[in-house]
Enzyme design. Sequence first.
Site, mmCIF file in Angstrom:
data_model
loop_
_atom_site.group_PDB
_atom_site.id
_atom_site.type_symbol
_atom_site.label_atom_id
_atom_site.label_comp_id
_atom_site.label_asym_id
_atom_site.label_seq_id
_atom_site.Cartn_x
_atom_site.Cartn_y
_atom_site.Cartn_z
ATOM 1 N N HIS A 73 16.793 -14.748 -46.292
ATOM 2 C CA HIS A 73 15.629 -13.742 -46.234
ATOM 3 C C HIS A 73 14.521 -14.298 -46.428
ATOM 4 C CE1 HIS A 73 20.142 -11.678 -46.666
ATOM 5 N NE2 HIS A 73 19.598 -11.938 -45.018
ATOM 6 N N HIS A 75 12.578 -11.230 -49.292
ATOM 7 C CA HIS A 75 12.624 -10.690 -49.516
ATOM 8 C C HIS A 75 11.031 -10.317 -50.783
ATOM 9 C CE1 HIS A 75 16.497 -10.603 -51.092
ATOM 10 N NE2 HIS A 75 16.618 -11.260 -50.149
ATOM 11 N N HIS A 90 15.750 -6.987 -49.433
ATOM 12 C CA HIS A 90 14.767 -7.246 -48.089
ATOM 13 C C HIS A 90 13.253 -6.935 -48.270
ATOM 14 C CE1 HIS A 90 18.918 -8.282 -46.832
ATOM 15 N NE2 HIS A 90 19.245 -9.454 -47.619
ATOM 16 N N HIS A 98 19.112 -2.999 -42.820
ATOM 17 C CA HIS A 98 19.757 -4.131 -42.586
ATOM 18 C C HIS A 98 19.992 -4.696 -41.306
ATOM 19 C CE1 HIS A 98 20.949 -8.139 -43.510
ATOM 20 N NE2 HIS A 98 21.713 -8.403 -42.749
ATOM 21 N N HIS A 107 16.331 -1.568 -36.322
ATOM 22 C CA HIS A 107 17.425 -1.877 -36.818
ATOM 23 C C HIS A 107 17.353 -2.908 -37.592
ATOM 24 C CE1 HIS A 107 17.810 0.941 -33.196
ATOM 25 N NE2 HIS A 107 18.215 1.477 -33.748
ATOM 26 N N ASP A 112 14.777 -9.826 -42.644
ATOM 27 C CA ASP A 112 16.291 -10.458 -41.486
ATOM 28 C C ASP A 112 16.026 -11.098 -41.072
ATOM 29 O OD1 ASP A 112 17.695 -7.811 -43.143
ATOM 30 O OD2 ASP A 112 17.557 -6.754 -41.751
ATOM 31 N N HIS A 149 21.434 -16.574 -49.749
ATOM 32 C CA HIS A 149 22.133 -16.657 -50.374
ATOM 33 C C HIS A 149 23.870 -17.119 -50.520
ATOM 34 C CE1 HIS A 149 20.425 -12.381 -51.178
ATOM 35 N NE2 HIS A 149 20.140 -12.869 -50.327
ATOM 36 N N ARG A 172 22.252 -15.239 -55.439
ATOM 37 C CA ARG A 172 21.075 -15.574 -54.761
ATOM 38 C C ARG A 172 21.122 -17.193 -55.318
ATOM 39 N NH1 ARG A 172 16.517 -10.604 -55.562
ATOM 40 N NH2 ARG A 172 17.885 -9.265 -54.470
#
Length: 191
Positions: A73, A75, A90, A98, A107, A112, A149, A172
Amino acid sequence: MERRHQHHPDHDTYVYGRCDMAMNPTLVDSPHNITGVILFRQKVHKPLEVLIDLEGFSMASMSNHDIQEHGFHVHQFGDLTDGCQSFGGHFDPDDVTHGSPHSDQRHRHAGDWGNIVCDNEGKVHRNLTDHNSNLVGFHSIIGRGIVIHAHKDDLGLGGVPASLKTGNAGPRLACCPIVSSKGVDWEGAQG
């Protein structure tokens, strides 16, 4: 109040960025040693192009039939003050839930980007494009950060509130700030 002037390039000119990946320094006893680079380029009103070249994912607990996926992602911050923990949530300039990188803008967070998949040597070599993040303008990711992640991102389909915020991707592992760069990085990677 000082206003930042952001240069907008010509339509035929590329803007470049890079992110030099390193392990989360606050993570103790990780079997991973993730390093590498992520490169970006974009022309105005065109999709963001991304080159991912990473290594050091631990394959010790994986069988030959397993696929190792990790949430990947953009961030909110590229701040290493407290390792990857200070990168915030995010990148979500549109204040939405998300979702998948294939979801429409309403959406999914701009940050993402779904999952990355390691090969059987613990490496990720991948090209992708994104239509929701940019290198200039309101959705610019320059100055923000990439986080890898520990677990697979459930793409907002996990059925719990955390799924619609984080994708339940877990701790993370590694991160890097996204900075502007010269085109020579991209050209060298393509050579």
